[in-house]
Design an enzyme around this catalytic site. Structure first.
Site, PDB file in Angstrom:
ATOM      1  N   HIS A 152       0.930  -1.221   0.025  1.00 39.65           N
ATOM      2  CA  HIS A 152      -0.064   0.065  -0.012  1.00 39.65           C
ATOM      3  C   HIS A 152       0.992   1.255   0.002  1.00 39.65           C
ATOM      4  CE1 HIS A 152      -4.191  -1.573   1.018  1.00 39.65           C
ATOM      5  NE2 HIS A 152      -3.530  -2.418   0.352  1.00 39.65           N
ATOM      6  N   LYS A 153       2.180   1.118   0.564  1.00 41.11           N
ATOM      7  CA  LYS A 153       2.989   2.316   0.942  1.00 41.11           C
ATOM      8  C   LYS A 153       3.429   2.766  -0.851  1.00 41.11           C
ATOM      9  CE  LYS A 153       7.193   0.156   2.209  1.00 41.11           C
ATOM     10  NZ  LYS A 153       8.094   0.007   3.383  1.00 41.11           N
ATOM     11  N   PHE A 154       3.644   1.616  -1.522  1.00 43.83           N
ATOM     12  CA  PHE A 154       3.828   1.978  -3.068  1.00 43.83           C
ATOM     13  C   PHE A 154       2.601   2.562  -3.607  1.00 43.83           C
ATOM     14  CE2 PHE A 154       3.105   0.399  -7.408  1.00 43.83           C
ATOM     15  CZ  PHE A 154       4.005   1.083  -7.893  1.00 43.83           C
ATOM     16  N   LEU A 160       1.563 -10.261 -14.013  1.00 43.18           N
ATOM     17  CA  LEU A 160       2.522  -9.610 -13.020  1.00 43.18           C
ATOM     18  C   LEU A 160       2.972 -10.657 -12.046  1.00 43.18           C
ATOM     19  CD1 LEU A 160       4.166  -7.776 -11.598  1.00 43.18           C
ATOM     20  CD2 LEU A 160       2.414  -6.930 -10.173  1.00 43.18           C
ATOM     21  N   VAL A 173       6.447 -12.568  -9.965  1.00 40.55           N
ATOM     22  CA  VAL A 173       7.623 -12.714  -9.621  1.00 40.55           C
ATOM     23  C   VAL A 173       7.937 -14.024  -9.050  1.00 40.55           C
ATOM     24  CG1 VAL A 173       9.408 -11.520  -7.583  1.00 40.55           C
ATOM     25  CG2 VAL A 173       7.701 -10.421  -9.007  1.00 40.55           C
ATOM     26  N   SER A 226      10.983 -11.162  -1.615  1.00 43.22           N
ATOM     27  CA  SER A 226      11.622 -10.295  -0.650  1.00 43.22           C
ATOM     28  C   SER A 226      12.582  -9.100  -1.475  1.00 43.22           C
ATOM     29  CB  SER A 226      12.674 -10.926   0.263  1.00 43.22           C
ATOM     30  OG  SER A 226      13.610 -11.442  -0.608  1.00 43.22           O
ATOM     31  N   ALA A 274       7.934  -6.354  -7.492  1.00 45.27           N
ATOM     32  CA  ALA A 274       6.552  -5.785  -8.123  1.00 45.27           C
ATOM     33  C   ALA A 274       6.526  -4.398  -8.335  1.00 45.27           C
ATOM     34  CB  ALA A 274       5.610  -6.512  -7.225  1.00 45.27           C
ATOM     35  N   LEU A 308      -8.596 -11.447 -18.939  1.00 41.69           N
ATOM     36  CA  LEU A 308      -8.128 -12.641 -19.261  1.00 41.69           C
ATOM     37  C   LEU A 308      -7.276 -13.089 -18.001  1.00 41.69           C
ATOM     38  CD1 LEU A 308      -7.428 -12.539 -23.018  1.00 41.69           C
ATOM     39  CD2 LEU A 308      -9.206 -13.444 -21.907  1.00 41.69           C
TER      40      LEU A 308
END
Length: 441
Positions: A21-23, A155, A157, A163, A167, A441
């Site tokens: 959320h901070k991103f 998306l 990883v 860690s 993302a 999709l």
């Protein structure tokens, strides 16, 4: 109704690493708790190409960017392998999406796609692909506004690198690449709640292969029912019932496009498709056309589209489509793959008849259309057909014996502000589902 564990490897509950959320607090998206704006529009104004960062976003040491060429079978296999082992899985790690090369070609190469929007991260030393994000171009209408946007998806990883906080960097880099082409809005979905969903839809599941679904614990036999009775309750007839139903062909593209465009005006957020996009979405994934279709399925087929042709006039009155996205069943002694179909787009000209909703004629027609989709999906050996509470789906889910899953899918718009849209719930007098006309999709 059977009790369904809506697995996210099937649909809905998966944990996709979408950044913290901070991103998102630094991004042009409505923040959680903000009051809904009465006016629709961008949050940040468009930039000139010169104002967009020209060089790639910095990566942690030992990693490098890589633009993926989806036309290269080796690279598409790398994306397939990464997603198959590391993408969305359900909380119990029982199911995981299994994207085929044919599916990825269909999903990632619509008309006007840009190779630069298919972005990977590799380990510098051995060039192993360890992260991926994709964008494809889409024209969206949100309420009264039509604009070019990017549909963000896949998306992913590598599990061992979660860690490294890759993302947010992937999201920033795809945003940069998209901005360089003069596009500043995007649409994306996630099972997790981020700032801030424009709508939320629930997954529903129509069981087809009851013995297998019970065996893999995707569904359960209710206390009030035996397995034999449950099989009888969910049994479909052998052949489609609608007169004039046939597989869509090239000659139908213009008629289907016109029907689709008119039908989608009923919903608040929809894709606006060109003829080429209609052709791609509904015909390009039909599999190897030079090989015979057995049990309604060709080798390599990922999308099924059927039209209803009026006998007297040759007019296309209805169409429906669904696509295949199987899931790997992890560590099951008998079954390795769950064959899942997903309801895609549909339309019926019954919607254009006055009072067709009030007198339930549209509901009945959609029940017949999607009923035939269930019959074809069953004949094509699918185990389950999944659908979301969007478009007109809520009118037929219960009557066609779909069961509510425990998976929710949140829809998000990037750099676009609009009031919440009706998905799983009615909003401001708009019935459930009718706010959302985008199938991701």
């Amino acid at each position: 109704m059977d009790v369904i564990k809506g697995k996210s490897g099937i649909a809905g509950r998966g944990k996709k690493d979408m950044g913290e959320h901070k991103f998102w607090a630094t991004q042009p998206v409505p923040q959680l708790g903000d009051e809904a704006s009465p006016d629709d529009g961008f949050i940040e104004p468009n930039k000139s190409r010169e104002e967009v960062r020209q060089d790639a976003c910095p990566l942690p040491k030992d990693f490098e960017w890589s633009i993926l060429d989806i036309n290269d079978s080796k690279q598409i296999k790398e994306v397939h392998d990464l997603l198959s082992l590391n993408y969305v899985e359900d909380d119990e790690a029982a199911f995981r999406f299994q994207y085929s090369a044919e599916f990825l070609e269909w999903a990632l190469k619509p008309p006007g796609y840009l190779k630069e929007w298919h972005i990977g991260v590799r380990v510098s030393s051995n060039k192993k692909l360890v992260a991926f994000i994709s964008g494809v171009p889409v024209t969206l209408r949100v309420r009264g506004n039509v604009f070019r946007a990017c549909e963000i998806n896949y998306l992913c990883v590598h599990k061992k690198l979660r860690s490294k906080r890759l993302a947010p960097v992937l999201i920033k880099e795809v945003t940069r690449q998209v901005n360089l082409t003069g596009v500043f809005q995007a649409i994306y979905t996630a099972g997790v709640v981020l700032p801030t969903p424009v709508s939320t839809c629930r997954y529903f599941h129509r069981s087809l292969n009851i013995p297998k679904l019970v065996d893999v614990k995707f569904t359960y036999v209710p206390r009030s029912m035996t397995l034999a009775r449950m099989i009888r309750v969910y049994k479909t007839v052998a052949k489609p019932q609608l007169s004039g139903l046939r597989e869509m062909e090239e000659r139908d593209v213009s008629d289907v496009a016109d029907l689709f465009m008119r039908y989608m005006q009923r919903f608040s957020m929809v894709p606006v498709m060109t003829l080429d996009e209609v052709r791609h979405q509904f015909l390009s994934g039909r599999g190897r056309m030079d090989e015979p279709s057995e049990h309604y399925r060709r080798p390599g087929q990922v999308v099924w589209t059927y039209v209803v042709e009026e006998a007297q006039t040759g007019r296309i009155t209805d169409f429906f489509s669904f696509y295949s996205l199987p899931s790997t069943i992890i560590n099951h002694p008998k079954h390795g793959l769950l064959e899942a179909a997903y309801l895609f787009y549909y339309a019926s000209d019954v919607a254009f008849v006055e009072d067709s909703e009030a007198d339930n004629n549209l509901k009945k027609r959609l029940e017949a259309l999607v009923g035939d989709a269930l019959i074809i999906a069953n004949q094509a050996k699918f185990d389950v057909l999944n659908a979301l509470t969007l478009m007109d789906n809520c009118s037929f889910l219960e009557s066609l014996k779909f069961g509510a899953g425990d998976g929710l899918l949140n829809f998000y718009l990037y750099n676009w502000r609009t009031a919440p849209l009706a998905g799983v719930s009615a909003i401001d007098g708009v019935e459930p589902g009718k706010g959302v006309g985008v199938v991701m999709l």
